[in-house]
Motif scaffolding. Sequence first.
Motif, PDB file in Angstrom:
ATOM      1  N   HIS A   1      12.881  -6.700  10.394  1.00 32.44           N
ATOM      2  CA  HIS A   1      11.546  -6.228  10.775  1.00 32.44           C
ATOM      3  C   HIS A   1      11.210  -6.736  12.168  1.00 32.44           C
ATOM      4  O   HIS A   1      11.692  -7.796  12.576  1.00 32.44           O
TER       5      HIS A   1
ATOM      6  N   HIS B   1      14.663   2.833   6.053  1.00 32.48           N
ATOM      7  CA  HIS B   1      14.198   1.456   5.820  1.00 32.48           C
ATOM      8  C   HIS B   1      13.359   1.422   4.536  1.00 32.48           C
ATOM      9  O   HIS B   1      12.274   2.006   4.483  1.00 32.48           O
TER      10      HIS B   1
ATOM     11  N   HIS C   1       9.465  -0.883  11.988  1.00 30.73           N
ATOM     12  CA  HIS C   1       8.108  -0.882  12.548  1.00 30.73           C
ATOM     13  C   HIS C   1       8.060  -0.860  14.078  1.00 30.73           C
ATOM     14  O   HIS C   1       7.888   0.199  14.657  1.00 30.73           O
TER      15      HIS C   1
ATOM     16  N   ASP D   1       9.661   2.563   3.808  1.00 32.73           N
ATOM     17  CA  ASP D   1       9.319   1.151   3.630  1.00 32.73           C
ATOM     18  C   ASP D   1       8.679   0.871   2.269  1.00 32.73           C
ATOM     19  O   ASP D   1       7.819   0.000   2.141  1.00 32.73           O
TER      20      ASP D   1
ATOM     21  N   HIS E   1      12.849  -1.055   0.511  1.00 31.76           N
ATOM     22  CA  HIS E   1      13.169  -2.269  -0.259  1.00 31.76           C
ATOM     23  C   HIS E   1      13.259  -1.904  -1.734  1.00 31.76           C
ATOM     24  O   HIS E   1      12.222  -1.640  -2.357  1.00 31.76           O
TER      25      HIS E   1
HETATM   26 ZN    ZN Z   1      10.296  -3.345   5.272  1.00 29.07          ZN
END
Ligand code: ZN
Length: 469
Positions: free
Chosen positions: A260, A105, A299, A350, A107
């Motif tokens: 998320h 995960h 998460h 993340d 970005h």
């Molecule tokens: Zn994220």
Amino acid sequence: MPLNSSISEAVPPTSVASPKATAVLQKQLFRASIAHYPNNAPDMSSAMGSAYEQSIEIFTDGALVIEDNVICDIGDYATVAQKYPEAVVSDYSGKWIFPGLIDSHLHYPQTQSIANYGDQLLSWLENYTFPAEMAFADEEHAKNIAKVFINQLLKNGTTTGFVFTTVHASSCQALFSAASDINMAIVAGKVCMDRNCPSKLKDTPELAQRESADLIDQWHNNGRNKYALTPRFAPTSSDAQLAALGELATQYKDVFIQTHLSENRDEIAWVNSLFPNANGYLDVYDKHHLVRERSVFGHGIHLNQQEWERLGEANATLAFCPTSNLFLGSGLFNMEQARTNNVHVALATDVGAGTTFNMFKTYGDAYKVSQLRNAPISPFEGFYLMTQGAAAAHQLDDEIGNLNPNTTADFIIVEPRFDELTSLRIGENASFEDVFFALSILGDDRMIEQTWISGQCCYNKKENQHALA
Ligand code: ZN
Ligand code: GUN
């Protein structure tokens, strides 16, 4: 040193391949210490470390043999070497070979906005993340950042990422296209948001569905690329948008879903007020057929018992993002609950709420989080959660996550003694768990000597070469 346009017998196999280079059609044998999980760790719910220790395979003086883009053999050097007298041998004795690491995960549009001071999730999104993502309306910017992003992955030994792009379909194109240049297995999707964000970042239910479907048609299972339906999180999608994406999730059963879930207490209160008819946060997604195998939820820090059970029953995966959870002050992930409820967990950075691209360091912070919960995650389990455990959770372990024959040759060469302190601390003949743990606490990208993808050396620290120069 210039990049080679193709690797041939005359060129040492450690030279970095240029994009789309032709693979060596001769067997290559790498001698080093090797560790991987050939299978899943048995009985995850009672694992607590020992099952992981029992199922890892370690060759102290090992050999890995590849041909073209595939692994063909692995074992003790003395046994394997005599089977392949014709192979080109590269001797990395004293170093370690691991499977390419999986970051479940992150970005890519937040590469430039990493490490911004002072906010928790919701104001951090407003102040730093949305402005950074707006710049991706410019395709050139997207292409440039995609390159920097992939180079950061390679430099840190990550060979597969589950990646959020932006609302712009072209940002997704830019990433898939850059990954394809080096035959990298990327899972990615266009972010979908139709409310509670700047108007320049908004799509609609119809546009989100149409663009996601077009991207699936173009990229899913095209080469090594895979698509993930990517509603950002419940607050930025209307029920109509989640329903539109749920239709695609039902239609394309092997496509991934990433979003998320239950990261921050203010976020959860907001979700409860936006979706009064749902029975909690996870149920918002569940009502729209978005909770299933190949769903990856970032998460999941503040879940209730019903949600833990539902995630286990659905065979979904939680991405545990410790550096992000500490950085945004989100909370301490409950690994014991995941084990008890048989919920797949995969480690993830993340980035850019996460503070590093490095998966070893990410385990280092997962260990610190688990210490605060008085239930330490062992080095064996940590290694599993970024290799075979992640691959199995995502149903990709016939291709990545281990070094089994017939899987794709994605692997890394690690130098445990990369500076004075690690030389002193690790010394000679250290065990796998000691090397892996010490590097997870002390390490950084200097420990990654080479990163190989699809049988090509795509990063070589010594020559400071990246395939995507
Ligand atoms: Zn994220
Ligand atoms: N929740 C919604 N969007 C994001 C994001 O970009 N990063 C993190 N950490 N949480 C989110």
